[in-house]
Motif scaffolding. Sequence first.
Motif, PDB file in Angstrom:
ATOM      1  N   ALA A 369     -68.512  -0.418  14.834  1.00  0.00           N
ATOM      2  CA  ALA A 369     -68.879   0.383  13.663  1.00  0.00           C
ATOM      3  C   ALA A 369     -67.635   0.723  12.851  1.00  0.00           C
ATOM      4  O   ALA A 369     -67.629   0.604  11.618  1.00  0.00           O
ATOM      5  CB  ALA A 369     -69.602   1.657  14.099  1.00  0.00           C
ATOM      6  N   GLY A 370     -66.580   1.146  13.542  1.00  0.00           N
ATOM      7  CA  GLY A 370     -65.342   1.448  12.832  1.00  0.00           C
ATOM      8  C   GLY A 370     -64.745   0.231  12.162  1.00  0.00           C
ATOM      9  O   GLY A 370     -64.297   0.300  11.010  1.00  0.00           O
ATOM     10  N   GLY A 371     -64.761  -0.893  12.846  1.00  0.00           N
ATOM     11  CA  GLY A 371     -64.206  -2.113  12.280  1.00  0.00           C
ATOM     12  C   GLY A 371     -65.001  -2.618  11.099  1.00  0.00           C
ATOM     13  O   GLY A 371     -64.442  -2.948  10.040  1.00  0.00           O
ATOM     14  N   TYR A 372     -66.323  -2.683  11.224  1.00  0.00           N
ATOM     15  CA  TYR A 372     -67.161  -3.192  10.150  1.00  0.00           C
ATOM     16  C   TYR A 372     -67.174  -2.262   8.943  1.00  0.00           C
ATOM     17  O   TYR A 372     -67.278  -2.727   7.798  1.00  0.00           O
ATOM     18  CB  TYR A 372     -68.586  -3.414  10.652  1.00  0.00           C
ATOM     19  CG  TYR A 372     -68.810  -4.772  11.269  1.00  0.00           C
ATOM     20  CD1 TYR A 372     -68.968  -5.898  10.459  1.00  0.00           C
ATOM     21  CD2 TYR A 372     -68.859  -4.939  12.643  1.00  0.00           C
ATOM     22  CE1 TYR A 372     -69.173  -7.147  11.013  1.00  0.00           C
ATOM     23  CE2 TYR A 372     -69.070  -6.186  13.209  1.00  0.00           C
ATOM     24  CZ  TYR A 372     -69.234  -7.289  12.394  1.00  0.00           C
ATOM     25  OH  TYR A 372     -69.431  -8.526  12.942  1.00  0.00           O
ATOM     26  N   LEU A 373     -67.112  -0.956   9.184  1.00  0.00           N
ATOM     27  CA  LEU A 373     -67.137  -0.024   8.060  1.00  0.00           C
ATOM     28  C   LEU A 373     -65.935  -0.260   7.160  1.00  0.00           C
ATOM     29  O   LEU A 373     -66.068  -0.372   5.935  1.00  0.00           O
ATOM     30  CB  LEU A 373     -67.140   1.413   8.587  1.00  0.00           C
ATOM     31  CG  LEU A 373     -67.329   2.517   7.538  1.00  0.00           C
ATOM     32  CD1 LEU A 373     -68.671   2.363   6.840  1.00  0.00           C
ATOM     33  CD2 LEU A 373     -67.240   3.890   8.188  1.00  0.00           C
ATOM     34  N   LEU A 374     -64.764  -0.361   7.740  1.00  0.00           N
ATOM     35  CA  LEU A 374     -63.557  -0.599   6.955  1.00  0.00           C
ATOM     36  C   LEU A 374     -63.586  -1.999   6.335  1.00  0.00           C
ATOM     37  O   LEU A 374     -63.266  -2.173   5.152  1.00  0.00           O
ATOM     38  CB  LEU A 374     -62.325  -0.443   7.848  1.00  0.00           C
ATOM     39  CG  LEU A 374     -60.971  -0.362   7.127  1.00  0.00           C
ATOM     40  CD1 LEU A 374     -60.883   0.910   6.299  1.00  0.00           C
ATOM     41  CD2 LEU A 374     -59.826  -0.398   8.146  1.00  0.00           C
ATOM     42  N   ALA A 375     -63.987  -2.991   7.130  1.00  0.00           N
ATOM     43  CA  ALA A 375     -64.007  -4.368   6.639  1.00  0.00           C
ATOM     44  C   ALA A 375     -65.042  -4.574   5.542  1.00  0.00           C
ATOM     45  O   ALA A 375     -64.893  -5.472   4.704  1.00  0.00           O
ATOM     46  CB  ALA A 375     -64.282  -5.325   7.800  1.00  0.00           C
ATOM     47  N   GLY A 376     -66.094  -3.767   5.528  1.00  0.00           N
ATOM     48  CA  GLY A 376     -67.106  -3.894   4.492  1.00  0.00           C
ATOM     49  C   GLY A 376     -66.737  -3.180   3.206  1.00  0.00           C
ATOM     50  O   GLY A 376     -66.993  -3.676   2.103  1.00  0.00           O
ATOM     51  N   LEU A 377     -66.121  -2.026   3.329  1.00  0.00           N
ATOM     52  CA  LEU A 377     -65.820  -1.220   2.146  1.00  0.00           C
ATOM     53  C   LEU A 377     -64.638  -1.772   1.345  1.00  0.00           C
ATOM     54  O   LEU A 377     -64.677  -1.813   0.115  1.00  0.00           O
ATOM     55  CB  LEU A 377     -65.532   0.222   2.564  1.00  0.00           C
ATOM     56  CG  LEU A 377     -66.714   1.034   3.090  1.00  0.00           C
ATOM     57  CD1 LEU A 377     -66.260   2.432   3.520  1.00  0.00           C
ATOM     58  CD2 LEU A 377     -67.798   1.151   2.017  1.00  0.00           C
TER      59      LEU A 377
END
Length: 420
Positions: A369-377
Amino acid sequence: MPTTRTRPTPVPTASAPAPTSPSPLPPLREVWFAAWPVVAVFILSNAAMPLYVVWQRHMGFSSGTLTLIFAAYMAGLLGALLVAGVAADRIGRKPVLVPALLVAIAACVIYATAGSVLTLVAARFLTGLATGAAVSAGMAAVTDIAAGRRIGPLLASTAMVLGAGVGPLLAGVLSETAPAPTVTVFLVEIVLLLTALAAVVRMPLPPRHPKNTAAPVSAGTRPTWIRVPSVPRTNRRHLALGLAAFAPGMTTTSFVLALGPSLLTGLLGTTNRTVAGAMAFGMFLTAAGVQFAVRRLALRTVLLASTAATAASMLSLITAVRTTALAPLIAAVVLAGAAQGMGQFGGLSLLSREVPIDRRAEANAALNAGGYLLAGLFPVADGYLSDLIGLSAGTTTFGLTVITLAAAGATLILTRSAKR
């Protein structure tokens, strides 16, 4: 003569008598089989990437609309992570993975018959749901079956990046060579998902305690099924250390995926979807291969190497955008793959080693969740900023921001981790 390894004998409790003999470990091949569903779902996660230009040409939607389609995937993935990790720890891995694979098959059907932006949004959202379940329940199942063997986190992590790389390459090749490009790709993927479903059904998962609740619950309160994924208090430091390397590394691969096709068009003068797919495949193949290369190193060393590769990749990408040269773009692709691969392997191995088995799926969900949130934004924000100040200035701004995050992560790893 080889010896047979066995699972550790559980400590007897008042409600569960001690078993008469320890149960044998599953053969190593079962760990490899368990990784296949993760590969299959992640093939789907990136399979649509080379096809958006085809849909965009047929449906006539704008680049802004394309951003919304990508956002639907992130919404589905993050939504699944709020539930899948907790559910997998409470009711088991299979009851989460089987519905997830069925959802993935439904997404393939919608992709293959898509005739509007709304159907693409729906397919992308369902793909996100299936992926969220795969990174929590699926990767936890691999490490469960490995039962403490270090090959478990390694295969769980490489399955993710290998699938993410095979997806765009498979879609690029089929869409350039097979009839009905937006149909054939997903018919093939349905077959792959059906084999993954068979693999889940036969998984030799260890027995679970019938009263497992995945988290302490205060007296008089009901357990929460939907919540931001977390880890036990004693493991928060381990999660932070994993995210310090994994989140910037994953953001780096997102940048390269977002900018790579347009840079390839400018540098090579080609819009061939196989070329774009091969670039993504090369990046994620590097991410898979580097994990085997560093598997015997201390986890702190692996995490620090990930942050260094992140910084080097971003510097190479900034150079590629400013000079429109091919060599720095190739360097950015390889280094980005290495950054995500090492960060993901280090973080997953740390959590697998330190977090109790009844919180492992939720811990995987928290890391991703932490990785995807940053990678998506970040790539989306970079796209909007680049529209305002230009591609070169926008990429430089966000590239330097990711480098700063990687440096902060390295500092955290150096000051808060043990040398092992």
